[in-house]
Scaffold this active site. Structure first.
Site, PDB file in Angstrom:
ATOM      1  N   TYR A 149       7.167 -10.045   6.166  1.00  0.00           N
ATOM      2  CA  TYR A 149       7.008  -8.607   6.392  1.00  0.00           C
ATOM      3  C   TYR A 149       7.624  -8.244   7.744  1.00  0.00           C
ATOM      4  O   TYR A 149       7.608  -9.042   8.680  1.00  0.00           O
ATOM      5  CB  TYR A 149       5.529  -8.211   6.415  1.00  0.00           C
TER       6      TYR A 149
ATOM      7  N   ASP B  97       0.827  -1.202   0.000  1.00  0.00           N
ATOM      8  CA  ASP B  97       0.000   0.000   0.000  1.00  0.00           C
ATOM      9  C   ASP B  97       0.864   1.255   0.000  1.00  0.00           C
ATOM     10  O   ASP B  97       2.084   1.195   0.198  1.00  0.00           O
ATOM     11  CB  ASP B  97      -0.916   0.010   1.220  1.00  0.00           C
TER      12      ASP B  97
END
Length: 245
Positions: A110, A52
């Site tokens: 992540y 994002d």
């Protein structure tokens, strides 16, 4: 014709996310434009994942097919000549013609970074989330351990997200403190839009004592977004690696 896999690193601050969107500055669109300048042909880029707006990456992967006569050791340098400073190709390698970076991916890693001091530090601007209140990392760890494995993460979806199935499996979560830095690592096949940021925003509130230790786990049962905390700043999130097991 070759199928080339590239490893991409970028600072997401000034991009409207990774995925190509006409009229907007995106990582994927910027990479495609550079590749077409290098190879003088239309490039179809297959990306392993997307991030994002504001999210960074050290190990994003994408593959494309082209007529390439450039030595692959020098190819990153050639591509980078056509790229802005906040995105770069750090590795290029040839893969078999059937390889697809998205469909072959088995696990993603992540990392979320927090700068935990009373006052913000300009050195970490847009590189780490800042929390100016003391955080109980052991309490955060216990809370995070409860959502490892397979759960319904419907409550953890970002706005406008509507996956067919919100059930996801988090293989492993690790969190540690290194001085004023708190680092959380997430491993799993796939994550919902904003899932990790919502987890970390809630974990910080748990660490501050503002929410119960089992708040994350309870939300997997109730499915209610209001049971969770805020969505953590995107600047702390990094796509570290995509694994092909």
């Amino acid at each position: 014709m070759k199928n080339i896999l590239i490893t991409i690193a970028y600072t997401g601050t000034k991009f409207h996310g990774y995925q190509d969107q006409p009229g907007l500055r995106t990582v994927e669109g910027t990479i495609k434009e550079a590749l077409e300048k290098v190879f003088h042909e239309k490039i179809k880029l297959h990306s392993a994942g997307r991030t994002d707006a504001g999210v960074h990456a050290l190990g994003q992967l994408a593959n494309f097919k082209c007529h390439c006569k450039i030595d692959l050791g020098n190819l990153p340098k050639v591509i980078n000549y056509h790229l802005p400073e906040d995105v770069s190709v750090i590795l290029a390698q040839e893969v078999d013609m059937d390889f697809h970076s998205r469909y072959r991916a088995k696990r993603k890693h992540y990392r979320y970074k927090i700068y935990n001091e009373r006052n913000r530090n300009g050195l970490y601007a847009n590189r780490m989330a800042h929390c100016g209140y003391p955080l109980d990392v052991e309490r955060m760890k216990r809370a995070l351990m409860k959502i490892q494995g397979e759960h319904n993460f419907a409550a953890f979806e970002g706005r406008d997200a509507s996956p067919a199935n919100p059930v996801r499996t988090i293989d492993k979560i690790e969190i540690r403190q290194e001085g004023s830095h708190i680092i959380a690592d997430f491993y799993g096949m796939s994550f919902l839009k904003n899932q990790i940021r919502i987890i970390m925003g809630t974990a910080m509130e748990i660490g501050r004592g503002l929410k119960e230790e089992d708040a994350l786990y309870k939300a997997t049962l109730t499915g209610k977004r209001e049971d969770l905390g805020h969505t953590a700043d995107p600047s702390g999130l990094y796509l570290m690696e995509i694994e092909y097991l």
